[in-house]
Design a protein around this motif. Structure first.
Motif, mmCIF file in Angstrom:
data_model
loop_
_atom_site.group_PDB
_atom_site.id
_atom_site.type_symbol
_atom_site.label_atom_id
_atom_site.label_comp_id
_atom_site.label_asym_id
_atom_site.label_seq_id
_atom_site.Cartn_x
_atom_site.Cartn_y
_atom_site.Cartn_z
ATOM 1 N N LEU A 154 3.600 21.509 -30.709
ATOM 2 C CA LEU A 154 3.634 21.161 -32.135
ATOM 3 C C LEU A 154 3.424 19.658 -32.318
ATOM 4 O O LEU A 154 2.685 19.238 -33.209
ATOM 5 C CB LEU A 154 4.965 21.591 -32.759
ATOM 6 N N HIS A 155 4.055 18.869 -31.480
ATOM 7 C CA HIS A 155 3.892 17.426 -31.557
ATOM 8 C C HIS A 155 2.442 17.026 -31.302
ATOM 9 O O HIS A 155 1.874 16.200 -32.028
ATOM 10 C CB HIS A 155 4.817 16.735 -30.552
ATOM 11 N N ASP A 156 1.838 17.622 -30.262
ATOM 12 C CA ASP A 156 0.438 17.323 -29.934
ATOM 13 C C ASP A 156 -0.499 17.680 -31.079
ATOM 14 O O ASP A 156 -1.506 17.009 -31.305
ATOM 15 C CB ASP A 156 -0.004 18.083 -28.683
ATOM 16 N N ARG A 157 -0.169 18.749 -31.813
ATOM 17 C CA ARG A 157 -1.014 19.219 -32.912
ATOM 18 C C ARG A 157 -0.636 18.590 -34.253
ATOM 19 O O ARG A 157 -1.212 18.900 -35.285
ATOM 20 C CB ARG A 157 -0.924 20.743 -33.059
ATOM 21 N N ARG A 158 0.390 17.722 -34.220
ATOM 22 C CA ARG A 158 0.909 17.090 -35.440
ATOM 23 C C ARG A 158 1.227 18.151 -36.513
ATOM 24 O O ARG A 158 0.815 18.054 -37.661
ATOM 25 C CB ARG A 158 -0.072 16.057 -35.979
ATOM 26 N N MET A 159 1.970 19.151 -36.071
ATOM 27 C CA MET A 159 2.321 20.272 -36.933
ATOM 28 C C MET A 159 3.842 20.439 -36.915
ATOM 29 O O MET A 159 4.476 20.223 -35.883
ATOM 30 C CB MET A 159 1.650 21.551 -36.405
ATOM 31 N N THR A 160 4.404 20.806 -38.046
ATOM 32 C CA THR A 160 5.842 21.051 -38.098
ATOM 33 C C THR A 160 6.109 22.526 -37.812
ATOM 34 O O THR A 160 5.216 23.371 -37.880
ATOM 35 C CB THR A 160 6.423 20.713 -39.485
ATOM 36 N N LEU A 161 7.348 22.822 -37.511
ATOM 37 C CA LEU A 161 7.748 24.208 -37.286
ATOM 38 C C LEU A 161 7.568 25.021 -38.563
ATOM 39 O O LEU A 161 7.182 26.191 -38.511
ATOM 40 C CB LEU A 161 9.204 24.251 -36.810
ATOM 41 N N THR A 162 7.784 24.387 -39.700
ATOM 42 C CA THR A 162 7.579 25.060 -40.988
ATOM 43 C C THR A 162 6.113 25.425 -41.177
ATOM 44 O O THR A 162 5.801 26.536 -41.630
ATOM 45 C CB THR A 162 8.061 24.163 -42.148
ATOM 46 N N ASP A 163 5.198 24.511 -40.828
ATOM 47 C CA ASP A 163 3.768 24.805 -40.914
ATOM 48 C C ASP A 163 3.410 26.002 -40.039
ATOM 49 O O ASP A 163 2.674 26.894 -40.460
ATOM 50 C CB ASP A 163 2.919 23.605 -40.458
ATOM 51 N N LEU A 164 3.927 26.008 -38.807
ATOM 52 C CA LEU A 164 3.634 27.104 -37.894
ATOM 53 C C LEU A 164 4.199 28.417 -38.416
ATOM 54 O O LEU A 164 3.533 29.448 -38.353
ATOM 55 C CB LEU A 164 4.197 26.799 -36.499
ATOM 56 N N ALA A 165 5.410 28.375 -38.945
ATOM 57 C CA ALA A 165 6.026 29.582 -39.502
ATOM 58 C C ALA A 165 5.165 30.167 -40.609
ATOM 59 O O ALA A 165 4.964 31.388 -40.685
ATOM 60 C CB ALA A 165 7.430 29.267 -40.022
ATOM 61 N N ASP A 166 4.633 29.321 -41.465
ATOM 62 C CA ASP A 166 3.760 29.777 -42.549
ATOM 63 C C ASP A 166 2.475 30.389 -42.007
ATOM 64 O O ASP A 166 2.007 31.413 -42.502
ATOM 65 C CB ASP A 166 3.410 28.626 -43.494
ATOM 66 N N ARG A 167 1.908 29.781 -40.977
ATOM 67 C CA ARG A 167 0.644 30.268 -40.413
ATOM 68 C C ARG A 167 0.778 31.601 -39.683
ATOM 69 O O ARG A 167 -0.141 32.406 -39.698
ATOM 70 C CB ARG A 167 0.044 29.237 -39.459
ATOM 71 N N VAL A 168 1.903 31.805 -39.007
ATOM 72 C CA VAL A 168 2.067 33.032 -38.219
ATOM 73 C C VAL A 168 2.877 34.102 -38.940
ATOM 74 O O VAL A 168 3.012 35.212 -38.440
ATOM 75 C CB VAL A 168 2.672 32.754 -36.825
ATOM 76 N N GLY A 169 3.429 33.773 -40.092
ATOM 77 C CA GLY A 169 4.176 34.769 -40.861
ATOM 78 C C GLY A 169 5.533 35.105 -40.255
ATOM 79 O O GLY A 169 5.992 36.239 -40.338
ATOM 80 N N MET A 170 6.166 34.131 -39.645
ATOM 81 C CA MET A 170 7.500 34.319 -39.072
ATOM 82 C C MET A 170 8.500 33.476 -39.848
ATOM 83 O O MET A 170 8.125 32.506 -40.495
ATOM 84 C CB MET A 170 7.532 33.866 -37.609
ATOM 85 N N THR A 171 9.760 33.858 -39.720
ATOM 86 C CA THR A 171 10.785 33.044 -40.364
ATOM 87 C C THR A 171 10.993 31.767 -39.553
ATOM 88 O O THR A 171 10.800 31.744 -38.332
ATOM 89 C CB THR A 171 12.128 33.786 -40.475
ATOM 90 N N LEU A 172 11.386 30.744 -40.233
ATOM 91 C CA LEU A 172 11.678 29.477 -39.585
ATOM 92 C C LEU A 172 12.813 29.650 -38.571
ATOM 93 O O LEU A 172 12.781 29.072 -37.487
ATOM 94 C CB LEU A 172 12.045 28.428 -40.641
ATOM 95 N N ALA A 173 13.782 30.478 -38.905
ATOM 96 C CA ALA A 173 14.927 30.708 -38.013
ATOM 97 C C ALA A 173 14.476 31.325 -36.689
ATOM 98 O O ALA A 173 14.917 30.900 -35.614
ATOM 99 C CB ALA A 173 15.955 31.597 -38.693
ATOM 100 N N ASN A 174 13.599 32.325 -36.745
ATOM 101 C CA ASN A 174 13.138 32.973 -35.511
ATOM 102 C C ASN A 174 12.295 32.033 -34.660
ATOM 103 O O ASN A 174 12.408 32.031 -33.433
ATOM 104 C CB ASN A 174 12.364 34.251 -35.825
#
Length: 82
Positions: A11-31
């Motif tokens: 995530l750091h290498d891609r300059r992406m937050t966990l929230t961004d990834l959660a939105d892209r993959v359709g998962m909850t932030l908690a999981n």
């Protein structure tokens, strides 16, 4: 556990937050947070596929095997990180 999750590094290498990834993959932030912190006991291939697609990476980029201390039968760990 000998499997280490390096999702935070990717995530750091891609300059992406966990929230961004959660939105892209359709998962909850908690999981995703459970996975990122290494507290997950399993991951579905469909989840791994979605994460790798969103990050444009391979499973080996976010999962790494590390032998337990004192495990002489384990193969040596070779790092791909630069």
């Amino acid at each position: 556990m000998p499997i280490v999750v390096t999702l935070d590094d990717m995530l750091h290498d891609r300059r992406m937050t966990l929230t961004d990834l959660a939105d892209r993959v359709g998962m909850t932030l908690a999981n995703l947070s459970i996975l990122k912190t290494g507290k997950a006991r399993a991951i579905r291939f469909s989840t791994l596929d979605a994460i790798c697609e969103a990050l444009s990476c391979q499973p080996g980029d976010i999962l790494r095997f590390e032998a337990e201390p004192g495990d002489r039968d384990a193969p040596p760990v070779v790092s791909k990180r630069k």
